[in-house]
Design a protein around this motif. Structure first.
Motif, PDB file in Angstrom:
ATOM      1  N   LEU A 107      -2.329   4.904  -4.325  1.00  0.00           N
ATOM      2  CA  LEU A 107      -3.553   4.256  -3.882  1.00  0.00           C
ATOM      3  C   LEU A 107      -3.326   2.866  -3.308  1.00  0.00           C
ATOM      4  CD1 LEU A 107      -5.770   5.111  -6.931  1.00  0.00           C
ATOM      5  CD2 LEU A 107      -5.991   6.040  -4.635  1.00  0.00           C
ATOM      6  N   VAL A 108      -4.057   2.531  -2.299  1.00  0.00           N
ATOM      7  CA  VAL A 108      -4.275   1.162  -1.812  1.00  0.00           C
ATOM      8  C   VAL A 108      -3.016   0.334  -1.521  1.00  0.00           C
ATOM      9  CG1 VAL A 108      -5.500  -1.032  -2.261  1.00  0.00           C
ATOM     10  CG2 VAL A 108      -6.495   1.115  -3.015  1.00  0.00           C
ATOM     11  N   ALA A 150     -14.768   1.826  -0.248  1.00  0.00           N
ATOM     12  CA  ALA A 150     -14.195   1.264  -1.477  1.00  0.00           C
ATOM     13  C   ALA A 150     -12.704   1.008  -1.266  1.00  0.00           C
ATOM     14  CB  ALA A 150     -14.424   2.218  -2.642  1.00  0.00           C
ATOM     15  N   LYS A 175     -11.936  -1.863   1.355  1.00  0.00           N
ATOM     16  CA  LYS A 175     -12.119  -3.226   0.855  1.00  0.00           C
ATOM     17  C   LYS A 175     -10.965  -3.635  -0.054  1.00  0.00           C
ATOM     18  CE  LYS A 175     -16.601  -3.061  -0.458  1.00  0.00           C
ATOM     19  NZ  LYS A 175     -17.863  -3.697  -0.886  1.00  0.00           N
ATOM     20  N   GLU A 176     -10.457  -2.687  -0.837  1.00  0.00           N
ATOM     21  CA  GLU A 176      -9.342  -3.032  -1.731  1.00  0.00           C
ATOM     22  C   GLU A 176      -8.053  -3.275  -0.948  1.00  0.00           C
ATOM     23  OE1 GLU A 176     -10.610  -1.418  -6.039  1.00  0.00           O
ATOM     24  OE2 GLU A 176      -9.269  -0.105  -4.918  1.00  0.00           O
ATOM     25  N   GLY A 235      -8.427  -6.661   0.352  1.00  0.00           N
ATOM     26  CA  GLY A 235      -8.255  -7.663  -0.694  1.00  0.00           C
ATOM     27  C   GLY A 235      -6.791  -7.957  -0.960  1.00  0.00           C
ATOM     28  N   ARG A 236      -6.003  -6.897  -1.085  1.00  0.00           N
ATOM     29  CA  ARG A 236      -4.566  -7.091  -1.321  1.00  0.00           C
ATOM     30  C   ARG A 236      -3.895  -7.736  -0.112  1.00  0.00           C
ATOM     31  NH1 ARG A 236      -1.225  -4.347  -5.174  1.00  0.00           N
ATOM     32  NH2 ARG A 236      -2.461  -3.454  -6.849  1.00  0.00           N
ATOM     33  N   LYS A 284       2.762   2.602  -8.276  1.00  0.00           N
ATOM     34  CA  LYS A 284       2.575   2.719  -9.722  1.00  0.00           C
ATOM     35  C   LYS A 284       1.254   3.361 -10.126  1.00  0.00           C
ATOM     36  CE  LYS A 284       3.863  -1.511 -10.900  1.00  0.00           C
ATOM     37  NZ  LYS A 284       4.465  -2.716 -11.493  1.00  0.00           N
ATOM     38  N   ALA A 285       0.319   3.492  -9.184  1.00  0.00           N
ATOM     39  CA  ALA A 285      -0.932   4.194  -9.504  1.00  0.00           C
ATOM     40  C   ALA A 285      -0.977   5.418  -8.601  1.00  0.00           C
ATOM     41  CB  ALA A 285      -2.137   3.298  -9.260  1.00  0.00           C
ATOM     42  N   GLN A 286      -1.074   6.587  -9.224  1.00  0.00           N
ATOM     43  CA  GLN A 286      -0.919   7.810  -8.455  1.00  0.00           C
ATOM     44  C   GLN A 286      -2.068   8.785  -8.682  1.00  0.00           C
ATOM     45  OE1 GLN A 286       2.646   9.927  -9.396  1.00  0.00           O
ATOM     46  NE2 GLN A 286       2.657  11.026  -7.447  1.00  0.00           N
ATOM     47  N   VAL A 287      -2.473   9.447  -7.600  1.00  0.00           N
ATOM     48  CA  VAL A 287      -3.481  10.496  -7.735  1.00  0.00           C
ATOM     49  C   VAL A 287      -2.789  11.704  -8.353  1.00  0.00           C
ATOM     50  CG1 VAL A 287      -5.094  11.992  -6.509  1.00  0.00           C
ATOM     51  CG2 VAL A 287      -4.700   9.654  -5.701  1.00  0.00           C
ATOM     52  N   ALA A 346      -8.648  -5.669  -7.182  1.00  0.00           N
ATOM     53  CA  ALA A 346      -7.473  -5.387  -6.337  1.00  0.00           C
ATOM     54  C   ALA A 346      -6.668  -6.667  -6.108  1.00  0.00           C
ATOM     55  CB  ALA A 346      -7.909  -4.784  -4.998  1.00  0.00           C
ATOM     56  N   MET A 347      -7.345  -7.778  -5.919  1.00  0.00           N
ATOM     57  CA  MET A 347      -6.642  -9.050  -5.720  1.00  0.00           C
ATOM     58  C   MET A 347      -5.867  -9.451  -6.970  1.00  0.00           C
ATOM     59  SD  MET A 347      -9.265 -11.417  -3.583  1.00  0.00           S
ATOM     60  CE  MET A 347      -9.402 -11.287  -1.794  1.00  0.00           C
ATOM     61  N   GLU A 402      -2.773  -7.432  -7.163  1.00  0.00           N
ATOM     62  CA  GLU A 402      -1.798  -7.936  -6.198  1.00  0.00           C
ATOM     63  C   GLU A 402      -1.119  -9.198  -6.734  1.00  0.00           C
ATOM     64  OE1 GLU A 402      -0.964  -6.539  -3.234  1.00  0.00           O
ATOM     65  OE2 GLU A 402       0.487  -8.144  -2.850  1.00  0.00           O
ATOM     66  N   VAL A 445      -8.334  12.273 -10.137  1.00  0.00           N
ATOM     67  CA  VAL A 445      -7.808  11.749 -11.392  1.00  0.00           C
ATOM     68  C   VAL A 445      -6.629  10.871 -11.019  1.00  0.00           C
ATOM     69  CG1 VAL A 445      -6.752  12.310 -13.605  1.00  0.00           C
ATOM     70  CG2 VAL A 445      -8.530  13.806 -12.658  1.00  0.00           C
ATOM     71  N   ILE A 446      -6.630   9.646 -11.517  1.00  0.00           N
ATOM     72  CA  ILE A 446      -5.570   8.712 -11.174  1.00  0.00           C
ATOM     73  C   ILE A 446      -4.839   8.301 -12.439  1.00  0.00           C
ATOM     74  CG2 ILE A 446      -5.079   6.437 -10.187  1.00  0.00           C
ATOM     75  CD1 ILE A 446      -7.850   7.110  -8.651  1.00  0.00           C
ATOM     76  N   GLY A 447      -3.537   8.300 -12.355  1.00  0.00           N
ATOM     77  CA  GLY A 447      -2.726   7.965 -13.518  1.00  0.00           C
ATOM     78  C   GLY A 447      -1.911   6.715 -13.280  1.00  0.00           C
ATOM     79  N   ALA A 448      -1.719   5.933 -14.327  1.00  0.00           N
ATOM     80  CA  ALA A 448      -0.856   4.756 -14.257  1.00  0.00           C
ATOM     81  C   ALA A 448      -0.477   4.349 -15.672  1.00  0.00           C
ATOM     82  CB  ALA A 448      -1.554   3.601 -13.547  1.00  0.00           C
TER      83      ALA A 448
END
Ligand SMILES: Cc1cc2nc3c(=O)[nH]c(=O)nc-3n(C[C@H](O)[C@H](O)[C@H](O)COP(=O)(O)OP(=O)(O)OC[C@H]3O[C@@H](n4cnc5c(N)ncnc54)[C@H](O)[C@@H]3O)c2cc1C
Ligand SMILES: Cc1cc2nc3c(=O)[nH]c(=O)nc-3n(C[C@H](O)[C@H](O)[C@H](O)COP(=O)(O)OP(=O)(O)OC[C@H]3O[C@@H](n4cnc5c(N)ncnc54)[C@H](O)[C@@H]3O)c2cc1C
Lengths: 320, 264
Positions: A70-71, A96, A99-100, A103-104, A182-185, B134-135, B138, B170-173
């Motif tokens: 993601l993102v 959504a 915008k993220e 932001g990053r 590190k964040a995965q669908v 999100a910021m 980051e 579904v999102i995993g972390a």
């Protein structure tokens, strides 16, 4: 002229309409360059589509390695393209995810960020945005004063212009850090398409609330007679009558169509936040005291179960 | 486990919101409160604590960057059940944009130290940008799992559900991570009488920018990288026509109105 980067919003290569609106805005500000991050096999179709709407250049990033994350990887890709292109501004759809990403990217590029612009014009060579804030009660004009202006733009902020650009393709290889992965669908269940227009892009929206009693067929019937999208209040969503993606309001979608019709919706402040800036507003409600009537251009005090079907047939008949 | 929940102090959205002459939000003349959408974040932070095998080993810290009144927002979180509060307050912060706000929040989170989960709301009810989580991710180099409607965790493994436009995902972390939650996660609890009494004894620390090692010149209105040129109240809507339906007259009038506006 300086390049203006437009991040292409697409679904498996099918470019979504807001991207064309961003290209039209980019043309006001400089030379439109599209950035396509997606499957290599989908690139040709996307390049052709954005070229038709004015992209002079298209940066193509193969997402084979970053799909499902993601993102963060998209922000890294854009950072690397920005370093190479030194753009005058970066335009992204106000979704959504958009915008993220913005932001990053703003943190990475040490640049000012403006979200949810409903208009972007040029003043002395730099972009000036209009935002609609506080539930649509105020409009604000702003500009970015540092770095590369990063602006996320709401659907319908500009009319797409079908004037072909050069569409020169530049394949870009980007390096994506491990920490961006590190964040995965881990699972995804695609939504069934309703065949109706996209809620945030539609010219006409017909919404139903608790007053439907759970049967949305009258709301859908009126929507279909007008070629409209279907929306809902949170009460209808919380009751499980329609999915959350239909919700309009503070914690749902913000829409600003030419025409908004609210049926069986009382007009709570959180609902207004999502529809108040619609050009024309109509309500059908059996309670003449319902606050929604304060907003309307036209209102019918009556039972939606009889008013909507009668109106739908009259509209269908008038079309012959 | 250390959880920080970020709570914003906002003007009451049911009161008349307004701007000051320098185009910043009137945060004095309009009563303020804990952003309604951040109550869901506090609730989820508390549930993470309660579901932990050893709840007493989990600390929930409510963090707010904002004017004096923001202490009220933190106190509300303490009354709901958070263990400690951190308030960053400094005149230099007034008028900060999202970049500066996220910088101060990140510095405060580092000051708390060893944070495993940062919980945020889906959006503030005033700025409503939905970008601060999100910021933060980051700035702190953490994964983000945002707009969660359902949260599941096992140890440091997190899975969230989110309702996207295109799909339900579904999102995993793995923690440490930044989480943002929607109002679909479930109603937030009300402070109990016991909670209100207990909150009075809970620690609430107040930090200035200097305490966090943030240069005052990097934040606030003068350092904001976005400038507001003008603000304008939307003209009130002109009163519309309202008809009462009698034997189909409503549908007829409605259809005529649509035709007069060229919608059909
Ligand atoms: C944090 C938070 C966020 C929220 N976010 C949102 C949001 O994003 N969107 C949103 O919509 N709400 C939101 N809400 C909820 C909002 O406050 C209202 O509860 C909700 O909008 C009410 O939905 P409704 O108008 O359908 O239901 P009600 O308020 O119950 O109104 C139903 C209306 O239908 C009318 N009616 C009943 N039967 C008929 C009939 N047969 N024919 C015609 N009219 C009929 C009634 O007169 C009534 O006016 C939020 C609330 C909170 C606390
Ligand atoms: C009408 C309006 C328009 C604005 N437009 C812009 C703009 O275009 N660009 C820009 O850079 N700034 C803008 N700002 C300023 C910006 O809103 C603030 O800097 C704000 O602190 C961060 O953004 P947000 O409130 O939109 O937060 P969001 O990103 O919507 O907040 C999400 C979550 O982050 C956490 N959070 C946010 N702020 C705080 C805080 N102060 N303390 C603790 N937790 C917090 C909360 O958990 C919250 O639920 C605007 C402000 C207003 C009132």
């Amino acid at each position: 002229m300086t390049e203006i980067l437009v991040l292409v919003d697409h679904l498996e290569g099918a470019v979504r309409k807001p991207t064309y609106e961003l290209l039209a805005i980019a043309k006001r500000l400089g030379t439109p360059s599209a950035v396509f991050i997606g499957g290599a096999d989908k690139a040709d179709a996307a390049v052709a589509a954005v070229t038709k709407f004015g992209a002079e250049k298209v940066y193509v990033v193969d997402d084979a390695e970053i799909k499902g994350y993601l993102v963060a990887p998209k922000a890294e890709a854009l950072q690397q393209i920005a370093a190479q292109a030194s753009p005058g501004a970066i335009l992204i759809s106000s979704s959504a995810e958009g915008k993220e990403i913005a932001g990053r990217l703003a943190v990475k590029l040490d640049s000012g960020l403006i979200t949810d612009a409903v208009d972007v014009q040029v003043d002395g060579g730099s972009p000036v945005t209009t935002q609609s804030v506080f539930a649509g009660n105020f409009t604000v004009q702003a500009k970015v004063t540092q770095g590369t202006p990063i602006i996320t733009v709401k659907p319908n902020a500009a009319a797409p212009e079908e004037v072909a650009g050069a569409g020169t393709v530049e394949n870009v290889t980007v390096t994506i850090s491990d920490s961006a992965k590190k964040a995965q669908v881990v699972a995804s269940q695609p939504r069934q398409s309703s065949g109706r227009p996209e809620l945030t892009e539609a010219a006409i929206v017909v919404s139903g609330g608790r007053g439907t009693g759970g049967d949305f067929s009258e709301v859908e019937g009126l929507a279909d007679s007008l070629g409209a999208a279907v929306g809902a209040s949170r009460a209808a969503v919380d009751s499980g009558w329609v999915p959350h993606t239909f919700q309009i309001g503070q914690t749902g979608k913000t829409v600003s169509p030419q025409l908004y019709i609210a049926a069986g919706i009382s007009g709570a402040i959180q609902h207004r936040a999502g529809m108040q800036t619609s050009k024309t507003i109509i309500a059908i409600n059996k309670d003449e005291e319902a606050p929604i009537f304060e907003l309307v251009d036209f209102g019918v005090v009556g039972d939606l179960k009889s008013v909507l079907p009668a109106a739908s047939s009259a509209i269908t008949a008038s079309k012959g | 486990m250390n959880i920080v929940v970020c709570v914003k102090f906002v003007p009451d959205s049911t009161a008349d919101q307004a701007f000051e002459s320098d185009n910043t939000v009137d945060r004095v003349g309009v009563p303020g409160l804990l952003s309604e959408l951040d109550e869901y974040a506090v609730e989820q932070a508390l549930q993470l604590k309660e579901k932990n095998e050893a709840p007493d080993s989990v600390t929930v810290t409510a963090l707010s960057v904002g004017p004096e009144g923001a202490a009220d927002a933190i106190r509300k979180a303490l009354q709901m059940g958070a263990d400690a509060g951190v308030h960053v307050v400094d005149d230099a912060i007034a008028g900060s944009d999202a970049l500066a706000t996220s910088k101060v929040l990140a510095a405060a989170i580092k000051k708390v130290g060893d944070v495993d989960v940062i919980v945020c709301g889906m959006a503030s009810t005033d700025g409503g940008m939905s970008v601060v989580p999100a910021m933060l991710a980051e700035r702190l180099d953490l994964p983000q799992v945002t707009f969660a409607s359902v949260i599941e965790s096992q140890g440091n493994q997190f899975r969230i559900k989110r309702d996207g436009d295109i799909a339900t995902e579904v999102i995993g972390a793995v923690a440490p991570l930044v989480l943002s939650v929607t109002d679909q996660t479930g109603e937030a609890r009300y402070p109990s009488f016991k909670g209100i009494m207990a909150a009075k004894k809970k620690p609430l620390e107040s930090y200035s920018l200097a305490d966090l090692g943030v240069d005052a010149g990097e934040v606030g209105l003068s350092a904001a990288w976005t400038a507001v040129d003008s603000t304008e109240a939307r003209p009130p809507r002109t009163a519309g026509t309202i008809v009462t339906d009698e034997d189909g007259s409503g549908a007829k009038a409605l259809t005529e109105f649509l035709a007069s506006k060229k919608f059909i």
